[in-house]
Design an enzyme around this catalytic site. Sequence first.
Site: not given
Lengths: 405, 405
Positions: A8-9, A14, A182, A200, A131, A100
């Site tokens: 996955g780029y 990336s 965004g 999560k 984190i 996740k």
Amino acid sequence: MIQVAVMGYGTIGSGVVEVLETNKDKITEKTGKEIAVKYILDLREFPGDPHEAQIVHDFEIIEKDEDVEIVVEAMGGVNPAYKFAKACLLAGKHVVTSNKALVAAHGTELLAIAREKNLNFLFEASVGGGIPLLRPLTQSLAGEKIEEISGILNGTTNYILTKMAREGQTFEEALKKAQELGYAERNPEADVEGYDTCRKITILTSLATGKEVNYEDVPTEGITKITDTDFKYAAKLGTSIKLFGTSRMEGNKASVYVCPMMIGPDHPLFAVNDVYNAVMVRGNTLGTVMFYGSGAGKLPTASAVVSDIVEIAGHMEDNIPTGWTNEKQPVAPMGEVTFSYFLRLAGKSADKLADVRAAFGEAETIELPEMDEFAVITGEMTEARFRKLAAAFEEDIRQTIRYTK
Amino acid sequence: MIQVAVMGYGTIGSGVVEVLETNKDKITEKTGKEIAVKYILDLREFPGDPHEAQIVHDFEIIEKDEDVEIVVEAMGGVNPAYKFAKACLLAGKHVVTSNKALVAAHGTELLAIAREKNLNFLFEASVGGGIPLLRPLTQSLAGEKIEEISGILNGTTNYILTKMAREGQTFEEALKKAQELGYAERNPEADVEGYDTCRKITILTSLATGKEVNYEDVPTEGITKITDTDFKYAAKLGTSIKLFGTSRMEGNKASVYVCPMMIGPDHPLFAVNDVYNAVMVRGNTLGTVMFYGSGAGKLPTASAVVSDIVEIAGHMEDNIPTGWTNEKQPVAPMGEVTFSYFLRLAGKSADKLADVRAAFGEAETIELPEMDEFAVITGEMTEARFRKLAAAFEEDIRQTIRYTK
């Protein structure tokens, strides 16, 4: 040298390639080995990209190359991420993911395969972005009985709630702004309905209890019903409204839920605003600690992925115990969980307060000027009891938000 | 079974024994081994104490008992803690300590012995009490270039400053209250003069740079000169004054210092009040993360000691790399460090502001009613430049506090 493949780029993938490059010296110094990206798997072409030569379109190239020892899964979604991650582990490769959805749905199985094959399946970036959270939870707090984990785990909803609190915007206005910037997807459901937070807190709970929590069992309520009026009361009260993922553990019982919470100014998560994430952990001897930072973003998330790669570089031949086993952790029904409640009721408090107090006991009352309603904060009771009592006021209740100091 | 000796049966030592007992099941489950306290070294007798039978007065009993594999040093002070800790490592025992004075003064040597003998010398509890901090710094952020660490590392001074901010108390009044509550020692020098914070930021910097920082090289300024008047300006400005231990790293350079800082409401440490500690870490790709919790207290600190014991239980035969080597890390002279400055000047701003602006450039001015003085916040400059410029106003300057947003 350790050869890595990145699947996955997009943003995270990336970012991982970038962080590995930017911090190459530091990483080599720490691990004593060079970490090199051999393949980048993506369906797209990237003409002119400095890593164009590493791009491959066929997963089998990675799966079958014995030189690739660590695979980063940064595709997102459950399929084909699950299939690929599992195949990599079965092929004897360590796997790191920021996904996740994958961990919440298949973490138990992938961790079991990793254990059995003396490999590692790590996912620090899947919760709280950059984190450091999962490693402190499983390692630093390993000897501690974790009693509660509460987190602001979704930056999009926290941004929206912060906008509503600070600028008096409606939910729709704040969402639109988040989309323009965004921060929110065009289809914001996963964020605003709490599904992302649910995945999560499920992962955090599984790590804390060592048992598999089924995310489908976690009562999940988003922020779409929170209004600008609620924030007017919050301002008057000096409180804040946040989307919480919480897990309260006692003995073998775990209450896990996602819902908006009204919190007081002394709560450790009170001042966590904008797109920031934070998680408080309460242990039986440790007291309360809190971890805070960017919960998302290309480089912070990639940095957490790279921290997993660095960790694995020191454990190429052994499995780092996470404590997350195949056992099942039942989730307590929401009815058994205890809260106070912030309630907005139609009408004048002078007319109705006696009835409200007769039902809910001594409740704090809040009135705003020129409103045909008032609000109360009840004492603590189980959700089941609250629902029963609230039924009598069904026509009057305009809003219910769980409350904690 | 792993046999442990605890040296010092004061607050921390007895806390360690208590946490090992309270969380026995969880610890055994995590480590797969029972952790048993074989000896407790203390000069005093503890008649009637449930652990009376384990009390010994002679260090050699511990040193010579090959069954003791981990020794907890909880005596405090440098002597005989240093002598004992070193002797334990040389006798092939892992050592855990909560003693920042010991680590700041002799950490480099003790870590080198531990490395050489394939043992561990761990000290999570020496900074930030129960907050998981050193392990995240050395492990989770291992591949990150740490650019800044700033921490509120001393609960006593933070309590005093919080009291001054909230209740308008003078330094002396707030200190007295802290002493009454047992938060401050009768001789409060180590806290209020910043020495304790200095030891802690030294330890954090050595871990972040991998090089030994000499705590005697760290410019250290305490809070004794902060006044109630300063807090009146802070209230008007919406700022806060905190005692910071800071380390800014760039390339091979490190600026390390301890001083009161005036900080704005957007600073991650702004809302850290009372006896709480918090540390923010900024990494080059990670961005800013923050760790928060009880920086002291019997059980939180003991919990951190126990987390080190649990960590060692998984590494009985190997040294966990901390990255702290024997190399020296020079500390940049304070004159080279850049700050903004909050200055209080005698006189009327109408008379003097032109001169002040001519010297310091466009400076924000703050005036309080009925005061024979005013304050300015300057732009950023090196401390050397500031001192040079400030010399011209020597007779007027009543206070200087470094400032950051």
